[in-house]
Design a protein around this motif. Sequence first.
Motif, PDB file in Angstrom:
ATOM      1  N   GLY A 103      20.601  28.393 -56.402  1.00 47.03           N
ATOM      2  CA  GLY A 103      20.865  27.024 -56.839  1.00 47.03           C
ATOM      3  C   GLY A 103      20.510  26.009 -55.775  1.00 47.03           C
ATOM      4  N   ALA A 104      20.905  26.287 -54.521  1.00 42.63           N
ATOM      5  CA  ALA A 104      20.568  25.376 -53.425  1.00 42.63           C
ATOM      6  C   ALA A 104      19.059  25.318 -53.212  1.00 42.63           C
TER       7      ALA A 104
ATOM      8  N   TYR B 276      24.870  21.242 -58.835  1.00 42.26           N
ATOM      9  CA  TYR B 276      23.832  21.022 -57.825  1.00 42.26           C
ATOM     10  C   TYR B 276      23.204  19.636 -57.913  1.00 42.26           C
TER      11      TYR B 276
ATOM     12  N   SER C 271      18.120  14.589 -57.235  1.00 45.87           N
ATOM     13  CA  SER C 271      16.901  14.986 -56.541  1.00 45.87           C
ATOM     14  C   SER C 271      15.681  14.223 -57.026  1.00 45.87           C
TER      15      SER C 271
ATOM     16  N   ARG D 197      17.490  23.119 -55.931  1.00 46.52           N
ATOM     17  CA  ARG D 197      17.796  21.705 -55.643  1.00 46.52           C
ATOM     18  C   ARG D 197      16.884  21.187 -54.543  1.00 46.52           C
TER      19      ARG D 197
ATOM     20  N   THR E 262      25.596  24.214 -64.122  1.00 44.51           N
ATOM     21  CA  THR E 262      24.740  24.385 -62.950  1.00 44.51           C
ATOM     22  C   THR E 262      24.120  23.054 -62.548  1.00 44.51           C
TER      23      THR E 262
END
Length: 373
Positions: free
Chosen positions: A28-29, A57, A62, A32, A53
């Motif tokens: 997930g990180a 995140y 982003s 992102r 999710t």
Amino acid sequence: MSSTPGPSHTRPSLHAVQVLGSGSAGSGAHVRSLAAGLVARGLRVTVCAPRGTGEGYAFAGSGASFAPLPTCADASAVAGIRAASLSADVVHAHGLRSGVLAALALRGRHTPLVVTWHTKVRAQGARAQVVRLMERRAARAAAVLLGASSDLVDRARRRGARDARLAPVAVPAPRPGPPDDDSLRHKARAELGAVARPLLVAVGRLEPGRGYGPLLDAARAWRELDPEPLLIVAGEGPERPWLQHRIETEALPIRLVGRRDDVPELLAAADVAILPSRWEARSLLAQEALHAGVPLVATSVGGVPDLVGDAAELVPYGDPDALSAAVTRLLDDPARRAELVTAGRAQAASWPSEDDTVAHVLSIYDELSQRGA
């Protein structure tokens, strides 16, 4: 993302769709970070993932568009990916299930599919056969399959991948913390109940394969130490009732503290971090521990040895005596702990940065777009 964006992409209109499932902390990180880096380079990015999710995140922050997917209904998820990918130049799926769903969504289209395997799915019996079939489907559908460790790349090739490559996944650099302050560290340790005793920290989902059985076996020996260390385990999962029962029945010096959003702070307060897993690719805990300057004891499995080099004490998986002895030696040897802190920070500095990771992925997108031109 903390890194400085590179120049805009040569095709600013290129549309990349990222497909993610429930997402481990590492994947997930990574998505992102990847989404932010691609947007900064002029791409249009859409992230397809379950709504939870997406919120966890903050993909919208982003600069990417977000298309929520159902978590259980595969047919609806396929339809959602297909709709979001209508104008895509490339679709990049993260994880096994996401790879299979994306392959189904792109059937009949010429949109290239990139799949990243961050980890491998462990299964037994009939489910193991299903997993093999899923791996084969994802591997053969991908124009390029990226593995976070060399054994994942080998696995993809065995499953029929046309083009499998090693692509170490960089996680975001640790956020700047407060200046070193012993009072803050003492406060954190007091809140955890480790004022006058060593503090050990393990982090990860409480599920089979994470090595918590051998870890609890190792903790029996720590009851004989003076002072007795306290092990904090951060995470939730299906093994929690069994683990809690063992801790209480055997009077083990362990606290299960559940899911935590302050893992960097937990590590900053720790004397030793422990990674007891049966298998890992690029362990998020190992990366966070070395970045934080915390001595690490880890199992010598998967991609862990390549990741940490000589900057951690490595032990065989499933050997509680070796695990217990390694931790005990470190607690008795401040000089060795200091050596590992220095080596860990040097090792962390050698890892690919977020910019490196984004640039690598972008070069693959370029390569695929040129193939289709």
